[in-house]
Design an enzyme around this catalytic site. Structure first.
Site, PDB file in Angstrom:
ATOM      1  N   SER A 167      -0.855  -9.203  -1.539  1.00 23.35           N
ATOM      2  CA  SER A 167      -0.015  -8.327  -2.354  1.00 23.35           C
ATOM      3  C   SER A 167       1.229  -9.065  -2.810  1.00 23.35           C
ATOM      4  O   SER A 167       2.020  -9.552  -1.987  1.00 23.35           O
ATOM      5  CB  SER A 167       0.403  -7.096  -1.554  1.00 23.35           C
ATOM      6  OG  SER A 167       1.395  -6.374  -2.238  1.00 23.35           O
ATOM      7  N   HIS A 194      -3.510  -7.979  -5.245  1.00 21.69           N
ATOM      8  CA  HIS A 194      -3.035  -6.601  -5.222  1.00 21.69           C
ATOM      9  C   HIS A 194      -1.656  -6.533  -5.876  1.00 21.69           C
ATOM     10  O   HIS A 194      -0.738  -7.269  -5.501  1.00 21.69           O
ATOM     11  CB  HIS A 194      -2.954  -6.110  -3.774  1.00 21.69           C
ATOM     12  CG  HIS A 194      -2.747  -4.634  -3.650  1.00 21.69           C
ATOM     13  ND1 HIS A 194      -3.755  -3.720  -3.795  1.00 21.69           N
ATOM     14  CD2 HIS A 194      -1.621  -3.911  -3.396  1.00 21.69           C
ATOM     15  CE1 HIS A 194      -3.289  -2.500  -3.627  1.00 21.69           C
ATOM     16  NE2 HIS A 194      -1.990  -2.590  -3.386  1.00 21.69           N
ATOM     17  N   ASP A 236       1.349  -3.931  -6.798  1.00 19.42           N
ATOM     18  CA  ASP A 236       1.932  -2.608  -6.552  1.00 19.42           C
ATOM     19  C   ASP A 236       2.903  -2.231  -7.666  1.00 19.42           C
ATOM     20  O   ASP A 236       3.902  -2.921  -7.898  1.00 19.42           O
ATOM     21  CB  ASP A 236       2.680  -2.601  -5.221  1.00 19.42           C
ATOM     22  CG  ASP A 236       1.734  -2.602  -4.031  1.00 19.42           C
ATOM     23  OD1 ASP A 236       0.819  -1.771  -4.011  1.00 19.42           O
ATOM     24  OD2 ASP A 236       1.919  -3.442  -3.138  1.00 19.42           O
ATOM     25  N   MET A 291       5.517   0.600  -8.875  1.00 18.41           N
ATOM     26  CA  MET A 291       6.308   1.724  -8.375  1.00 18.41           C
ATOM     27  C   MET A 291       7.325   2.154  -9.425  1.00 18.41           C
ATOM     28  O   MET A 291       7.929   1.313 -10.099  1.00 18.41           O
ATOM     29  CB  MET A 291       7.042   1.324  -7.090  1.00 18.41           C
ATOM     30  CG  MET A 291       6.147   0.755  -6.007  1.00 18.41           C
ATOM     31  SD  MET A 291       7.093   0.342  -4.520  1.00 18.41           S
ATOM     32  CE  MET A 291       5.878  -0.584  -3.589  1.00 18.41           C
ATOM     33  N   HIS A 314      -2.301  -1.054  -8.239  1.00 20.08           N
ATOM     34  CA  HIS A 314      -2.082   0.159  -7.446  1.00 20.08           C
ATOM     35  C   HIS A 314      -0.893   0.906  -8.040  1.00 20.08           C
ATOM     36  O   HIS A 314       0.260   0.492  -7.897  1.00 20.08           O
ATOM     37  CB  HIS A 314      -1.824  -0.258  -5.991  1.00 20.08           C
ATOM     38  CG  HIS A 314      -1.507   0.871  -5.071  1.00 20.08           C
ATOM     39  ND1 HIS A 314      -0.998   0.659  -3.804  1.00 20.08           N
ATOM     40  CD2 HIS A 314      -1.624   2.223  -5.206  1.00 20.08           C
ATOM     41  CE1 HIS A 314      -0.817   1.821  -3.213  1.00 20.08           C
ATOM     42  NE2 HIS A 314      -1.177   2.785  -4.048  1.00 20.08           N
ATOM     43  N   MET A 365       1.641   3.508  -7.957  1.00 23.11           N
ATOM     44  CA  MET A 365       2.414   4.467  -7.163  1.00 23.11           C
ATOM     45  C   MET A 365       3.438   5.102  -8.095  1.00 23.11           C
ATOM     46  O   MET A 365       4.651   4.910  -7.953  1.00 23.11           O
ATOM     47  CB  MET A 365       3.072   3.757  -5.977  1.00 23.11           C
ATOM     48  CG  MET A 365       2.084   3.346  -4.911  1.00 23.11           C
ATOM     49  SD  MET A 365       2.850   2.448  -3.536  1.00 23.11           S
ATOM     50  CE  MET A 365       2.653   0.769  -4.129  1.00 23.11           C
ATOM     51  N   MET A 368      -3.623   4.591   2.711  1.00 18.91           N
ATOM     52  CA  MET A 368      -2.299   4.065   3.012  1.00 18.91           C
ATOM     53  C   MET A 368      -2.042   4.216   4.508  1.00 18.91           C
ATOM     54  O   MET A 368      -2.162   5.312   5.060  1.00 18.91           O
ATOM     55  CB  MET A 368      -1.232   4.824   2.230  1.00 18.91           C
ATOM     56  CG  MET A 368      -1.274   4.630   0.716  1.00 18.91           C
ATOM     57  SD  MET A 368      -1.045   2.909   0.197  1.00 18.91           S
ATOM     58  CE  MET A 368       0.583   2.540   0.889  1.00 18.91           C
ATOM     59  N   GLY A 382       6.018   2.713  -0.757  1.00 14.25           N
ATOM     60  CA  GLY A 382       7.337   2.511  -1.341  1.00 14.25           C
ATOM     61  C   GLY A 382       7.983   1.193  -0.995  1.00 14.25           C
ATOM     62  O   GLY A 382       8.749   0.653  -1.782  1.00 14.25           O
ATOM     63  N   ASP A 432      -3.986  -0.381   3.017  1.00 15.24           N
ATOM     64  CA  ASP A 432      -2.727  -0.996   2.599  1.00 15.24           C
ATOM     65  C   ASP A 432      -1.595  -0.489   3.483  1.00 15.24           C
ATOM     66  O   ASP A 432      -1.342   0.711   3.561  1.00 15.24           O
ATOM     67  CB  ASP A 432      -2.457  -0.624   1.137  1.00 15.24           C
ATOM     68  CG  ASP A 432      -1.214  -1.296   0.567  1.00 15.24           C
ATOM     69  OD1 ASP A 432      -0.559  -2.067   1.290  1.00 15.24           O
ATOM     70  OD2 ASP A 432      -0.903  -1.045  -0.613  1.00 15.24           O
ATOM     71  N   GLY A 489       0.555  -8.280   2.479  1.00 15.36           N
ATOM     72  CA  GLY A 489       1.712  -8.769   1.751  1.00 15.36           C
ATOM     73  C   GLY A 489       2.495  -9.777   2.563  1.00 15.36           C
ATOM     74  O   GLY A 489       2.342 -10.987   2.415  1.00 15.36           O
TER      75      GLY A 489
END
Length: 218
Positions: A7, A32, A34, A36, A65, A67, A136, A141, A174, A196
């Site tokens: 990640s 991966h 993320d 946000m 992903h 979020m 998750m 976050g 994750d 990550g």
């Protein structure tokens, strides 16, 4: 074969292209990413621009992903930027099935993510349409959080449901994945582990990736 998906949330952003190349050369197949929005989760990260900027420099499968709230508004942007797979949160949209079909209509594989307190029933009627369910194991976050052990039973139950349904849906996990939790998660039924800090925060990310991969595929 359990796959490790590094990640970039934990990567050194000043050397992002180099770090992506390092894990790719070490044998990674999935990256991966993320996304946000500062609303669905209390953090703000990347947009489609980052995905498009690294796409020409990597052959990895980009596992995006989202979020974010109302992900349906951004699916096309991330598909155009170079995503291969998009996962949306069940908690973030009112019309989950429609968003999944939106992703698949663009030629991408589709996943649904579930927060630690969310029920597997959120995807009960979707398993046959999904390529992946993301469990998750931390509250989304932030990177570097501690793994929530109660989620192991959730992974086991999801694996049982998938086997019963006869689908080929992957289980991605994750949150808090490291040398101490990876094997437990793999034994519970996960097929893709997002890592990550366990990769990019180590002195040698390539070595860390290979060691983690070997540990879950003995």
């Amino acid at each position: 074969m359990v796959k490790i998906a590094p990640s970039i949330l934990s990567a050194d952003f000043s050397r992002l292209g180099e770090q992506v190349s390092i894990v790719e050369q070490a044998g990674a197949e999935i990256l991966h990413i993320d996304i946000m929005d500062g609303h669905f989760v209390p953090n703000l990260t990347f947009g489609p621009g980052l995905v498009s900027s690294i796409r020409p420099h990597s052959k990895l499968s980009f596992d995006v992903h989202l979020m974010i709230e109302k992900p349906e508004q951004y699916i096309k942007d991330f598909a155009s930027a170079g995503a291969n797979h998009i996962t949306v949160h069940a908690e973030a949209t009112s019309h989950l099935h429609r968003v999944v079909q939106q992703i698949k209509d663009l030629g991408l594989t589709a996943g649904v993510a579930l927060n630690p307190a969310s029920s597997l029933d959120s995807v009960k009627y979707l398993l046959e349409d999904l390529d992946m369910v993301l469990i998750m194991t931390v509250n989304p976050g932030f990177g570097g959080q501690k793994f929530i052990p109660a989620c192991l039973a959730k992974i086991e139950e999801l694996r049982a449901r998938i086997l019963k349904s006869g689908t080929n849906c992957e289980i991605e996990v994750d949150g808090g994945i490291n040398s101490g939790t990876a094997l437990e998660v793999a034994r519970a039924g996960a097929t893709i582990l997002v890592a990550g800090a366990a990769v990019f925060a180590q002195p040698d990310p390539a070595l860390a990736f290979r060691q983690l991969h070997e540990a879950v595929n003995k």
